[in-house]
Design a protein around this motif. Sequence first.
Motif, PDB file in Angstrom:
ATOM      1  N   VAL A  16      82.306   3.960  30.692  1.00  0.00           N
ATOM      2  CA  VAL A  16      81.869   3.281  32.059  1.00  0.00           C
ATOM      3  C   VAL A  16      80.609   4.308  32.243  1.00  0.00           C
ATOM      4  CG1 VAL A  16      82.427   2.353  34.379  1.00  0.00           C
ATOM      5  CG2 VAL A  16      84.118   2.509  32.323  1.00  0.00           C
ATOM      6  N   GLN A  17      79.502   3.569  32.834  1.00  0.00           N
ATOM      7  CA  GLN A  17      78.435   4.550  33.309  1.00  0.00           C
ATOM      8  C   GLN A  17      77.992   3.624  34.703  1.00  0.00           C
ATOM      9  OE1 GLN A  17      75.587   5.979  30.102  1.00  0.00           O
ATOM     10  NE2 GLN A  17      76.762   4.417  29.103  1.00  0.00           N
ATOM     11  N   VAL A  42      76.843  -1.210  36.814  1.00  0.00           N
ATOM     12  CA  VAL A  42      77.817  -0.539  35.822  1.00  0.00           C
ATOM     13  C   VAL A  42      77.598  -1.011  34.552  1.00  0.00           C
ATOM     14  CG1 VAL A  42      80.434  -0.327  35.511  1.00  0.00           C
ATOM     15  CG2 VAL A  42      79.546  -0.792  37.924  1.00  0.00           C
ATOM     16  N   MET A  43      77.571  -0.140  33.629  1.00  0.00           N
ATOM     17  CA  MET A  43      77.269  -0.503  32.171  1.00  0.00           C
ATOM     18  C   MET A  43      78.689  -0.089  31.374  1.00  0.00           C
ATOM     19  SD  MET A  43      74.458   0.322  29.266  1.00  0.00           S
ATOM     20  CE  MET A  43      74.748   1.895  29.104  1.00  0.00           C
ATOM     21  N   VAL A  44      79.314  -0.862  30.754  1.00  0.00           N
ATOM     22  CA  VAL A  44      80.442  -0.593  30.288  1.00  0.00           C
ATOM     23  C   VAL A  44      80.654  -1.062  28.516  1.00  0.00           C
ATOM     24  CG1 VAL A  44      83.039  -1.212  29.930  1.00  0.00           C
ATOM     25  CG2 VAL A  44      81.683  -1.555  32.101  1.00  0.00           C
ATOM     26  N   ILE A 124      79.910   9.422  47.407  1.00  0.00           N
ATOM     27  CA  ILE A 124      80.231   9.458  46.058  1.00  0.00           C
ATOM     28  C   ILE A 124      81.253   8.239  45.881  1.00  0.00           C
ATOM     29  CG2 ILE A 124      81.615  10.582  44.313  1.00  0.00           C
ATOM     30  CD1 ILE A 124      78.622  11.832  45.318  1.00  0.00           C
ATOM     31  N   PHE A 125      81.096   7.592  44.914  1.00  0.00           N
ATOM     32  CA  PHE A 125      82.212   6.337  44.560  1.00  0.00           C
ATOM     33  C   PHE A 125      82.705   6.499  43.026  1.00  0.00           C
ATOM     34  CE2 PHE A 125      78.818   4.658  47.319  1.00  0.00           C
ATOM     35  CZ  PHE A 125      79.574   4.162  48.373  1.00  0.00           C
ATOM     36  N   ALA A 126      83.947   6.019  43.104  1.00  0.00           N
ATOM     37  CA  ALA A 126      84.550   5.990  41.760  1.00  0.00           C
ATOM     38  C   ALA A 126      84.887   4.762  41.451  1.00  0.00           C
ATOM     39  CB  ALA A 126      85.880   6.787  41.822  1.00  0.00           C
ATOM     40  N   ILE A 127      84.426   4.156  39.998  1.00  0.00           N
ATOM     41  CA  ILE A 127      84.590   2.864  39.613  1.00  0.00           C
ATOM     42  C   ILE A 127      85.558   3.123  38.593  1.00  0.00           C
ATOM     43  CG2 ILE A 127      83.610   1.088  38.279  1.00  0.00           C
ATOM     44  CD1 ILE A 127      81.046   2.985  40.222  1.00  0.00           C
ATOM     45  N   GLN A 128      86.577   2.480  38.654  1.00  0.00           N
ATOM     46  CA  GLN A 128      87.792   2.463  37.527  1.00  0.00           C
ATOM     47  C   GLN A 128      88.161   1.159  37.002  1.00  0.00           C
ATOM     48  OE1 GLN A 128      90.902   4.669  39.890  1.00  0.00           O
ATOM     49  NE2 GLN A 128      90.433   6.468  38.881  1.00  0.00           N
ATOM     50  N   THR A 146      84.037   6.165  36.031  1.00  0.00           N
ATOM     51  CA  THR A 146      82.945   7.065  36.139  1.00  0.00           C
ATOM     52  C   THR A 146      82.883   7.471  37.754  1.00  0.00           C
ATOM     53  OG1 THR A 146      80.511   7.508  35.720  1.00  0.00           O
ATOM     54  CG2 THR A 146      81.122   5.282  36.529  1.00  0.00           C
ATOM     55  N   LEU A 147      82.212   8.222  37.987  1.00  0.00           N
ATOM     56  CA  LEU A 147      81.646   8.406  39.528  1.00  0.00           C
ATOM     57  C   LEU A 147      80.026   8.160  39.746  1.00  0.00           C
ATOM     58  CD1 LEU A 147      83.085  11.910  40.060  1.00  0.00           C
ATOM     59  CD2 LEU A 147      84.008   9.991  40.886  1.00  0.00           C
TER      60      LEU A 147
END
Length: 153
Positions: A16-17, A42-44, A124-128, A146-147
Motif C-alpha cells: 500500500v502506497q 492510494v495505490m495497492v 500524518i495519516f495511516a491507511i490500513q 502505509t503512512l
Amino acid sequence: MATKKALPPLTRELLVQAQINRSNAAAGGSGAQILTSALISVMVTLEGAPADDLAGPPLTNIGNGTTAISLPAGWSLLDGFNVRPGGCGVTVTEFTNQGDGIYDIRIVPYIGNPACKWLSGEYIFAIQLKIQRKAGIRKLILQGGTLAKLIIP
C-alpha cells in the motif's frame, strides 16, 4: 467420527502506497465541500499486480465530497494520533476506485464540529487495509498499510 478442523487463514501482504494532494485544503478552510478538501491517492498491489477489487465490485464509488461517508469494509483511515493543539481530525467525504489498484479518499476537517478547520502544518495519516475473502475452503486475508503526510502552508 472425527470433526474437520478449520484450516488457518491464509494471509497475503498488500503493498500500500499513498500520496496526498493538498488540492483545495488551505489554512482556515472548513466544511464538507470540494473547495476545502484534500485528496489521498492510494495505490495497492498484490504480488506486483494492481489490486483493483478491494472495495466491492471494481470501480465502486461512494459519496460526492459533500457529506460524511464510511470507507468500504476492510479500509481504515487513522488520523487522531497527531492532532495539533486546537486542531481537529478529518471526515471522509468521498471514496473512488479509479481502477488499476488506485483509490482516492477525499477528506475535509471534521464536520461534526463547525469550529473545526484546517490549520497550517503537517498532518500524518495511516491507511490500513484488511480484506477477508474465501479461497476455496480457507479464509484469505489481504492486509497492508502505509503512512501519508499532508502539508498545509
